[in-house]
Design a protein around this motif. Sequence first.
Motif, PDB file in Angstrom:
ATOM      1  N   VAL A   1       0.850  -1.188   0.000  1.00  0.00           N
ATOM      2  CA  VAL A   1       0.000   0.000   0.000  1.00  0.00           C
ATOM      3  C   VAL A   1       0.887   1.239   0.000  1.00  0.00           C
ATOM      4  CG1 VAL A   1      -1.623   1.343   1.396  1.00  0.00           C
ATOM      5  CG2 VAL A   1      -1.968  -1.109   1.097  1.00  0.00           C
ATOM      6  N   LYS A   2       0.583   2.158  -0.892  1.00  0.00           N
ATOM      7  CA  LYS A   2       1.333   3.408  -0.990  1.00  0.00           C
ATOM      8  C   LYS A   2       0.660   4.520  -0.190  1.00  0.00           C
ATOM      9  CE  LYS A   2       1.528   5.848  -4.882  1.00  0.00           C
ATOM     10  NZ  LYS A   2       1.805   6.191  -6.268  1.00  0.00           N
ATOM     11  N   LYS A   3      -0.679   4.445  -0.041  1.00  0.00           N
ATOM     12  CA  LYS A   3      -1.400   5.510   0.634  1.00  0.00           C
ATOM     13  C   LYS A   3      -2.711   4.983   1.208  1.00  0.00           C
ATOM     14  CE  LYS A   3      -3.192  10.151  -0.046  1.00  0.00           C
ATOM     15  NZ  LYS A   3      -3.388  11.254  -0.958  1.00  0.00           N
ATOM     16  N   ILE A   4      -3.041   5.468   2.404  1.00  0.00           N
ATOM     17  CA  ILE A   4      -4.368   5.239   2.983  1.00  0.00           C
ATOM     18  C   ILE A   4      -5.141   6.531   2.770  1.00  0.00           C
ATOM     19  CG2 ILE A   4      -5.678   4.790   5.093  1.00  0.00           C
ATOM     20  CD1 ILE A   4      -3.188   3.292   6.164  1.00  0.00           C
ATOM     21  N   GLU A   5      -6.233   6.439   2.033  1.00  0.00           N
ATOM     22  CA  GLU A   5      -7.019   7.633   1.716  1.00  0.00           C
ATOM     23  C   GLU A   5      -8.035   7.909   2.824  1.00  0.00           C
ATOM     24  OE1 GLU A   5      -8.616   6.784  -2.188  1.00  0.00           O
ATOM     25  OE2 GLU A   5      -7.004   7.980  -3.079  1.00  0.00           O
ATOM     26  N   VAL A   6      -8.088   9.169   3.248  1.00  0.00           N
ATOM     27  CA  VAL A   6      -9.001   9.600   4.305  1.00  0.00           C
ATOM     28  C   VAL A   6      -9.724  10.852   3.825  1.00  0.00           C
ATOM     29  CG1 VAL A   6      -9.166  10.398   6.704  1.00  0.00           C
ATOM     30  CG2 VAL A   6      -7.439   8.692   6.083  1.00  0.00           C
TER      31      VAL A   6
ATOM     32  N   ALA B   1     -12.469   0.933   0.954  1.00  0.00           N
ATOM     33  CA  ALA B   1     -12.585   0.193   2.209  1.00  0.00           C
ATOM     34  C   ALA B   1     -13.122   1.108   3.295  1.00  0.00           C
ATOM     35  CB  ALA B   1     -11.218  -0.342   2.627  1.00  0.00           C
ATOM     36  N   ARG B   2     -13.955   0.550   4.187  1.00  0.00           N
ATOM     37  CA  ARG B   2     -14.456   1.314   5.331  1.00  0.00           C
ATOM     38  C   ARG B   2     -13.467   1.271   6.487  1.00  0.00           C
ATOM     39  NH1 ARG B   2     -19.445  -1.277   7.107  1.00  0.00           N
ATOM     40  NH2 ARG B   2     -18.695  -3.049   5.933  1.00  0.00           N
ATOM     41  N   CYS B   3     -12.641   0.235   6.517  1.00  0.00           N
ATOM     42  CA  CYS B   3     -11.651   0.056   7.590  1.00  0.00           C
ATOM     43  C   CYS B   3     -10.333  -0.379   6.963  1.00  0.00           C
ATOM     44  CB  CYS B   3     -12.078  -1.035   8.561  1.00  0.00           C
ATOM     45  SG  CYS B   3     -13.630  -0.719   9.370  1.00  0.00           S
TER      46      CYS B   3
END
Length: 196
Positions: free
Chosen positions: A64-69, A87-89
């Motif tokens: 994973v390069k980034k977790i989008e928020v 994804a929700r989580c």
Amino acid sequence: MVSVYWGYIGMPPNRLAFAYLAILYFSFIEFKAFHVKGGSQAMSNAIVNKFLTYGGEVRFNCGVKKIEVANGKVQGVVTEHGDRISARCVLSNASPVATYLQLIDAEHVPDKVHIEMRGRSLSMSGFTLYMGLDCEPGALGIRDSTSFIMSSTEIGDKIYDQMRKLHVDDDLMVLSCYNIADPDFSPKGTCQASLV
């Protein structure tokens, strides 16, 4: 001699609350040490298989390069290949530093997380050598699944401090031979071991 088990917790006895050490000793005395049949990979396989039976999707060799928020909620991840997965989580097995400082944009990380991370230090590191050997454990004199190899019984700060250095003496090593606990861990006439 019994204090050698502190390595499983990560802090020497003189830096641990008694309760942590007591729980560790109780676990070893009451339940004994054990190995998962098929090794830790068998446990990972069981988790993945259960996840798949509930409709999950798994991708291997794909970081994973980034977790989008957005709006205070996780939206998904972007893989190193550029794929976006909603994804929700998100469960991250990366360090808190990597998760909060590299994978999530700074404006989405609460101030209290940064304050908490400032109070922490990096954990100790160990070097592990995994070996596949062309003989049975007994031919090497290995009789126990885990052996602590020590040059002295002095465990405290000396060993702990050495684990933060690159060049050290071999004052404490741990040899684990998986075939002792599970003779079928590797083909007949071979064994697998790790030296930490």
